[in-house]
Design an enzyme around this catalytic site. Structure first.
Site, PDB file in Angstrom:
ATOM      1  N   ARG A  88      -6.720   9.487  -1.765  1.00 21.02           N
ATOM      2  CA  ARG A  88      -5.347   9.767  -1.379  1.00 21.02           C
ATOM      3  C   ARG A  88      -4.954  11.215  -1.660  1.00 21.02           C
ATOM      4  NH1 ARG A  88      -3.250   4.137  -1.968  1.00 21.02           N
ATOM      5  NH2 ARG A  88      -1.087   4.027  -1.329  1.00 21.02           N
ATOM      6  N   ARG A 127       7.146  -7.473   3.724  1.00 13.46           N
ATOM      7  CA  ARG A 127       5.880  -7.897   3.125  1.00 13.46           C
ATOM      8  C   ARG A 127       6.086  -8.831   1.933  1.00 13.46           C
ATOM      9  NH1 ARG A 127       1.380  -3.583   1.651  1.00 13.46           N
ATOM     10  NH2 ARG A 127       2.987  -2.644   0.329  1.00 13.46           N
ATOM     11  N   ARG A 171       7.165   6.680  -1.337  1.00 10.65           N
ATOM     12  CA  ARG A 171       5.745   6.500  -1.005  1.00 10.65           C
ATOM     13  C   ARG A 171       5.390   7.220   0.280  1.00 10.65           C
ATOM     14  NH1 ARG A 171       5.874   0.391  -0.919  1.00 10.65           N
ATOM     15  NH2 ARG A 171       3.740   0.441  -0.197  1.00 10.65           N
TER      16      ARG A 171
HETATM   17  P1  ADP Z   1       0.397   0.991  -0.101  1.00  7.46           P
HETATM   18  O1  ADP Z   1      -0.816   1.464   0.644  1.00  7.46           O
HETATM   19  O2  ADP Z   1       1.079  -0.136   0.559  1.00  7.46           O
HETATM   20  O3  ADP Z   1       1.311   2.095  -0.522  1.00  7.46           O
HETATM   21  P2  ADP Z   1      -1.251   0.379  -2.424  1.00  7.46           P
HETATM   22  O4  ADP Z   1      -1.338  -1.028  -2.880  1.00  7.46           O
HETATM   23  O5  ADP Z   1      -2.420   0.999  -1.772  1.00  7.46           O
HETATM   24  O6  ADP Z   1       0.014   0.404  -1.493  1.00  7.46           O
HETATM   25  O7  ADP Z   1      -0.838   1.308  -3.652  1.00  7.46           O
HETATM   26  C1  ADP Z   1       0.239   1.018  -4.507  1.00  7.46           C
HETATM   27  C2  ADP Z   1       0.442   2.136  -5.522  1.00  7.46           C
HETATM   28  O8  ADP Z   1      -0.746   2.260  -6.326  1.00  7.46           O
HETATM   29  C3  ADP Z   1       0.642   3.523  -4.930  1.00  7.46           C
HETATM   30  O9  ADP Z   1       1.988   3.752  -4.577  1.00  7.46           O
HETATM   31  C4  ADP Z   1       0.172   4.408  -6.085  1.00  7.46           C
HETATM   32  O10 ADP Z   1       1.148   4.492  -7.102  1.00  7.46           O
HETATM   33  C5  ADP Z   1      -0.999   3.628  -6.635  1.00  7.46           C
HETATM   34  N1  ADP Z   1      -2.277   4.040  -6.009  1.00  7.46           N
HETATM   35  C6  ADP Z   1      -3.090   3.273  -5.236  1.00  7.46           C
HETATM   36  N2  ADP Z   1      -4.185   3.971  -4.827  1.00  7.46           N
HETATM   37  C7  ADP Z   1      -4.055   5.214  -5.359  1.00  7.46           C
HETATM   38  C8  ADP Z   1      -4.827   6.402  -5.300  1.00  7.46           C
HETATM   39  N3  ADP Z   1      -5.982   6.472  -4.604  1.00  7.46           N
HETATM   40  N4  ADP Z   1      -4.362   7.495  -5.973  1.00  7.46           N
HETATM   41  C9  ADP Z   1      -3.226   7.462  -6.678  1.00  7.46           C
HETATM   42  N5  ADP Z   1      -2.444   6.379  -6.763  1.00  7.46           N
HETATM   43  C10 ADP Z   1      -2.840   5.261  -6.114  1.00  7.46           C
END
Ligand code: ADP
Ligand code: ZN
Length: 218
Positions: A88, A127, A171
């Site tokens: 990310r 969701r 987000r």
């Molecule tokens: P979505 O894709 O619906 O935003 P996720 O379940 O993928 O939700 O992620 C939820 C939260 O987990 C993110 O908003 C972040 O805080 C954290 N997160 C998930 N993956 C990462 C990542 N690769 N790097 C940093 N934070 C992450």
């Protein structure tokens, strides 16, 4: 088949990853799910991550990088996987390149879920998630058979705290500011494929299967 699923929150990455898992035995590696597990278990990593997640900000790179590289090392060398929600940031992407190179598991494709803003907001705000097994539903698009109950395990469905309107905005901004640049990063490597994220789940999965065939991946 080694895939990265890239796109904004609400693009349908998790839903397609579950279909890939069920129908093509592709491992689903979701950093969001892994972090929520850590929070649920009360582990210290979860305690550190929780305040970032609840406010819609990204968890620090070193935490997620360590978590994902451990997970990848556990997999058999030939095992198919789809990374959902990782990388990310550019730092995560560069670190992933290193991990995969070292272990001889190069990425085949990066699927970029091109999705429009109203669709993303409609999906996130409706969701519901199973407390027990983590499966996702949607009150209109993908309702469970019984109200509030998971079809797969009969667990209770709940709304994620970060699916509130204000946190959704944070987000989406984090995605624009920190993640969107990875589109160019993977385009430059020739790995990026744009896919229509606005499609309904099953139709998009059909599209993916055609794509894999064209790419010689199935
Ligand atoms: P979505 O894709 O619906 O935003 P996720 O379940 O993928 O939700 O992620 C939820 C939260 O987990 C993110 O908003 C972040 O805080 C954290 N997160 C998930 N993956 C990462 C990542 N690769 N790097 C940093 N934070 C992450
Ligand atoms: Zn369930």
């Amino acid at each position: 088949m080694k895939l990265i699923l890239l796109g904004p929150p609400g693009a349908g990455k998790g839903t397609e990853a579950e279909l890939l898992k069920k129908e093509l035995s592709v491992r689903h590696i979701s950093t969001g799910d892994m972090l929520r597990e850590q929070v649920k278990s009360g582990a210290s990593l979860g305690q550190q991550a929780k305040r970032y997640m609840d406010s819609g900000r990204l968890v620090p790179d070193d935490i997620v990088i360590r978590m994902v590289s451990e997970r990848i090392q556990e997999l058999g060398i030939k095992e198919s996987f789809a990374l959902d929600g990782f990388p990310r940031t550019r730092i995560q992407a560069e670190s992933l390149d290193g991990t995969l190179e070292k272990s001889g598991r190069p990425i085949d494709l990066v699927l970029y879920f091109e999705t429009s803003a109203p669709v993303v907001i409609q999906r996130l705000s409706g969701r519901r998630v199973c407390r027990q097994c983590g499966l996702n539903y949607h009150v209109q698009n993908m309702p469970p058979k019984k109200d509030g109950i998971c079809d797969q395990c009969e667990g209770e469905l709940y709304q994620r705290p970060d699916d509130s309107e204000e946190t959704i905005r944070t987000r989406l901004k984090a995605y624009q500011d920190q993640t969107a640049e990875l589109i160019g990063y993977y385009q430059a490597k020739g790995l990026l494929r744009k896919i229509p994220g606005d499609y309904e789940a099953i139709k998009l999965f059909e599209y993916l299967k055609d794509l894999f065939q064209r790419e010689g991946l199935s």
